[in-house]
Write an enzyme that holds these catalytic residues in place. Sequence first.
Site, PDB file in Angstrom:
ATOM      1  N   MET A  12      58.167  17.328 -15.057  1.00 23.09           N
ATOM      2  CA  MET A  12      57.508  18.032 -16.226  1.00 23.09           C
ATOM      3  C   MET A  12      57.810  19.672 -16.277  1.00 23.09           C
ATOM      4  SD  MET A  12      55.822  15.316 -17.504  1.00 23.09           S
ATOM      5  CE  MET A  12      54.757  15.660 -18.524  1.00 23.09           C
TER       6      MET A  12
ATOM      7  N   LYS B 139      44.807  19.794 -14.600  1.00 20.60           N
ATOM      8  CA  LYS B 139      46.233  20.112 -14.524  1.00 20.60           C
ATOM      9  C   LYS B 139      46.329  21.305 -13.576  1.00 20.60           C
ATOM     10  CE  LYS B 139      50.592  19.838 -15.984  1.00 20.60           C
ATOM     11  NZ  LYS B 139      51.275  18.966 -15.019  1.00 20.60           N
TER      12      LYS B 139
ATOM     13  N   ASN C 110      58.931  11.931 -12.546  1.00 19.84           N
ATOM     14  CA  ASN C 110      58.900  13.049 -13.441  1.00 19.84           C
ATOM     15  C   ASN C 110      59.199  14.266 -13.071  1.00 19.84           C
ATOM     16  OD1 ASN C 110      56.473  15.031 -13.450  1.00 19.84           O
ATOM     17  ND2 ASN C 110      55.945  13.398 -12.112  1.00 19.84           N
TER      18      ASN C 110
ATOM     19  N   LYS D 158      46.745  21.155  -1.258  1.00 22.52           N
ATOM     20  CA  LYS D 158      47.488  19.844  -1.635  1.00 22.52           C
ATOM     21  C   LYS D 158      49.031  19.755  -1.094  1.00 22.52           C
ATOM     22  CE  LYS D 158      48.634  16.665  -5.256  1.00 22.52           C
ATOM     23  NZ  LYS D 158      48.360  16.346  -6.623  1.00 22.52           N
TER      24      LYS D 158
ATOM     25  N   GLY E 254      53.231   6.506  -7.976  1.00 23.93           N
ATOM     26  CA  GLY E 254      53.183   5.191  -8.210  1.00 23.93           C
ATOM     27  C   GLY E 254      53.155   4.303  -6.792  1.00 23.93           C
TER      28      GLY E 254
ATOM     29  N   ASN F 287      48.135  23.523  -5.530  1.00 29.41           N
ATOM     30  CA  ASN F 287      49.256  22.818  -5.889  1.00 29.41           C
ATOM     31  C   ASN F 287      50.464  23.558  -4.915  1.00 29.41           C
ATOM     32  OD1 ASN F 287      51.545  21.216  -6.374  1.00 29.41           O
ATOM     33  ND2 ASN F 287      51.216  21.548  -8.651  1.00 29.41           N
TER      34      ASN F 287
ATOM     35  N   LEU G 154      55.703  21.608 -14.807  1.00 28.99           N
ATOM     36  CA  LEU G 154      54.384  22.333 -14.801  1.00 28.99           C
ATOM     37  C   LEU G 154      54.020  22.895 -15.975  1.00 28.99           C
ATOM     38  CD1 LEU G 154      54.641  24.110 -11.146  1.00 28.99           C
ATOM     39  CD2 LEU G 154      52.999  22.216 -11.942  1.00 28.99           C
TER      40      LEU G 154
ATOM     41  N   ILE H 122      49.115  12.834  -0.936  1.00 28.87           N
ATOM     42  CA  ILE H 122      50.301  13.647  -0.960  1.00 28.87           C
ATOM     43  C   ILE H 122      50.725  13.853  -2.573  1.00 28.87           C
ATOM     44  CG2 ILE H 122      51.740  12.649   1.106  1.00 28.87           C
ATOM     45  CD1 ILE H 122      52.978  10.731  -0.691  1.00 28.87           C
TER      46      ILE H 122
ATOM     47  N   CYS I 244      54.638  20.823  -5.701  1.00 28.28           N
ATOM     48  CA  CYS I 244      55.344  20.067  -6.690  1.00 28.28           C
ATOM     49  C   CYS I 244      56.937  20.284  -6.379  1.00 28.28           C
ATOM     50  CB  CYS I 244      55.185  20.920  -7.926  1.00 28.28           C
ATOM     51  SG  CYS I 244      55.848  19.878  -9.526  1.00 28.28           S
TER      52      CYS I 244
HETATM   53  C1  LIG Z   1      53.318  13.158 -14.841  1.00 28.45           C
HETATM   54  C2  LIG Z   1      52.674  13.761 -13.627  1.00 28.45           C
HETATM   55  C3  LIG Z   1      52.345  15.085 -13.700  1.00 28.45           C
HETATM   56  C4  LIG Z   1      51.955  15.607 -12.338  1.00 28.45           C
HETATM   57  N1  LIG Z   1      51.253  16.921 -12.362  1.00 28.45           N
HETATM   58  C5  LIG Z   1      50.695  17.398 -11.246  1.00 28.45           C
HETATM   59  C6  LIG Z   1      50.211  18.865 -11.327  1.00 28.45           C
HETATM   60  O1  LIG Z   1      49.999  19.419 -12.370  1.00 28.45           O
HETATM   61  N2  LIG Z   1      49.779  19.206 -10.088  1.00 28.45           N
HETATM   62  C7  LIG Z   1      49.745  18.529  -8.985  1.00 28.45           C
HETATM   63  O2  LIG Z   1      49.325  18.900  -8.076  1.00 28.45           O
HETATM   64  N3  LIG Z   1      50.027  17.538  -8.900  1.00 28.45           N
HETATM   65  C8  LIG Z   1      50.833  16.789 -10.068  1.00 28.45           C
HETATM   66  N4  LIG Z   1      51.282  15.560 -10.143  1.00 28.45           N
HETATM   67  C9  LIG Z   1      51.080  14.557  -8.729  1.00 28.45           C
HETATM   68  C10 LIG Z   1      49.690  13.743  -8.708  1.00 28.45           C
HETATM   69  O3  LIG Z   1      48.591  14.486  -8.825  1.00 28.45           O
HETATM   70  C11 LIG Z   1      49.834  12.891  -7.573  1.00 28.45           C
HETATM   71  O4  LIG Z   1      49.595  13.689  -6.342  1.00 28.45           O
HETATM   72  C12 LIG Z   1      51.005  12.016  -7.624  1.00 28.45           C
HETATM   73  O5  LIG Z   1      51.451  11.416  -8.713  1.00 28.45           O
HETATM   74  C13 LIG Z   1      51.054  10.663  -6.566  1.00 28.45           C
HETATM   75  O6  LIG Z   1      49.805  10.022  -7.065  1.00 28.45           O
HETATM   76  P1  LIG Z   1      49.892   8.624  -7.919  1.00 28.45           P
HETATM   77  O7  LIG Z   1      50.799   7.617  -7.335  1.00 28.45           O
HETATM   78  O8  LIG Z   1      48.336   8.068  -7.926  1.00 28.45           O
HETATM   79  O9  LIG Z   1      50.441   9.317  -9.108  1.00 28.45           O
HETATM   80  C14 LIG Z   1      51.703  14.760 -11.290  1.00 28.45           C
HETATM   81  C15 LIG Z   1      52.077  13.787 -11.317  1.00 28.45           C
HETATM   82  C16 LIG Z   1      52.880  13.021 -12.654  1.00 28.45           C
HETATM   83  C17 LIG Z   1      53.369  11.555 -12.513  1.00 28.45           C
END
Ligand SMILES: Cc1cc2nc3c(=O)[nH]c(=O)nc-3n(C[C@H](O)[C@H](O)[C@H](O)COP(=O)(O)O)c2cc1C
Length: 314
Positions: free
Chosen positions: A72, A45, A70, A164, A216, A126, A74, A190, A129
């Site tokens: 959240m 995280k 989402n 990232k 997603g 990161n 952070l 991304i 976000c």
């Molecule tokens: C609930 C949630 C929390 C996330 N928290 C972070 C985070 O703390 N740091 C970060 O760099 N990306 C975070 N992301 C982004 C994911 O790492 C990822 O880049 C993004 O969801 C796209 O990939 P996916 O479609 O496989 O989920 C978060 C995504 C979700 C859905």
Amino acid sequence: MAELSVEIAGIRLRNPLLLASGIWGESGQSLAGAWDAGAGGVITKSIGSEPRPGYPNPTVEEFGSWGMLNAMGLPNPGIAEYPREIAIARDRGALVIGSIFGGTAEEFARLAREMEATGVRALELNLSCPHAEGFGTEIGSTPQDVSDVVRAVVREVKVPVIAKITPNSADPAGLAVAAEEAGAKGISAINTVRGLAIDTTLARPVLAHGIGGLSGPAIKSVGLAAVWQIYRKVTIPIIGVGGISNGIDALEYVMAGARAVEIGTAVAHEGVRVLGRIVRELDDTLTERGVARLADLVGAAHRGFNVPTADARP
Ligand SMILES: Cc1cc2nc3c(=O)[nH]c(=O)nc-3n(C[C@H](O)[C@H](O)[C@H](O)COP(=O)(O)O)c2cc1C
């Protein structure tokens, strides 16, 4: 069996699948669980300087199979508390990459030193976000910002630094170039795509924070386009992320230019066993097609590809 092992930022991964940051990665036990389920590495995280509770609920809106939104905020225990979690995951043999976020280049650099001291193999910054004011996209949305943060961090640490980047910019490839020039050893692309859902009965946004980040299957082609464009501009390895939920999705990212991939929302939906399933699907697909090494397919879709001009006639 095909050879799935790849190298990113000087680190050898047993396979190209990484647990994406923010999903399942808050505790040492959950990081270790993703490793045991077959991930090639696990990303924590995103951790900041202070503990943060995150935004009030609702923080997540599910859109069924095609994605989720989402905001959240952070939530995280803060860097002082986190080393013990990393120790748990490392004791279980996991290859851990530490994700950090900060509000300024100096804060990133300080966090990077502390995160490095926990024994992580690389840092993921990161810079992307889409819903935390003062962090993420706000600091990572221009090449100058990306460059300032990456340069400040690279000066402080010995472990490889992965930037990232956000898709919520006119030119994600320009951000990647800035990161490479500042000393990053890898690019993750991304993070989530800025999005919104409205509750029409209440006439207000569904999420307490309003704007959130979409993830997603709905964002897979956005991620693929970013990786495709970045591959044409940088020489450092790219880690593709966004909407991967099966072996063919992962292969698409590899052929667009990714050397490794991260899995987020699919883990939220299916649990960590999805990691083992995608590794098997990748292996089966390569074996069926007679491909010995995944690494040979990195960027394969670029070979011989030229953008046709609009006025070209056969
Ligand atoms: C609930 C949630 C929390 C996330 N928290 C972070 C985070 O703390 N740091 C970060 O760099 N990306 C975070 N992301 C982004 C994911 O790492 C990822 O880049 C993004 O969801 C796209 O990939 P996916 O479609 O496989 O989920 C978060 C995504 C979700 C859905």
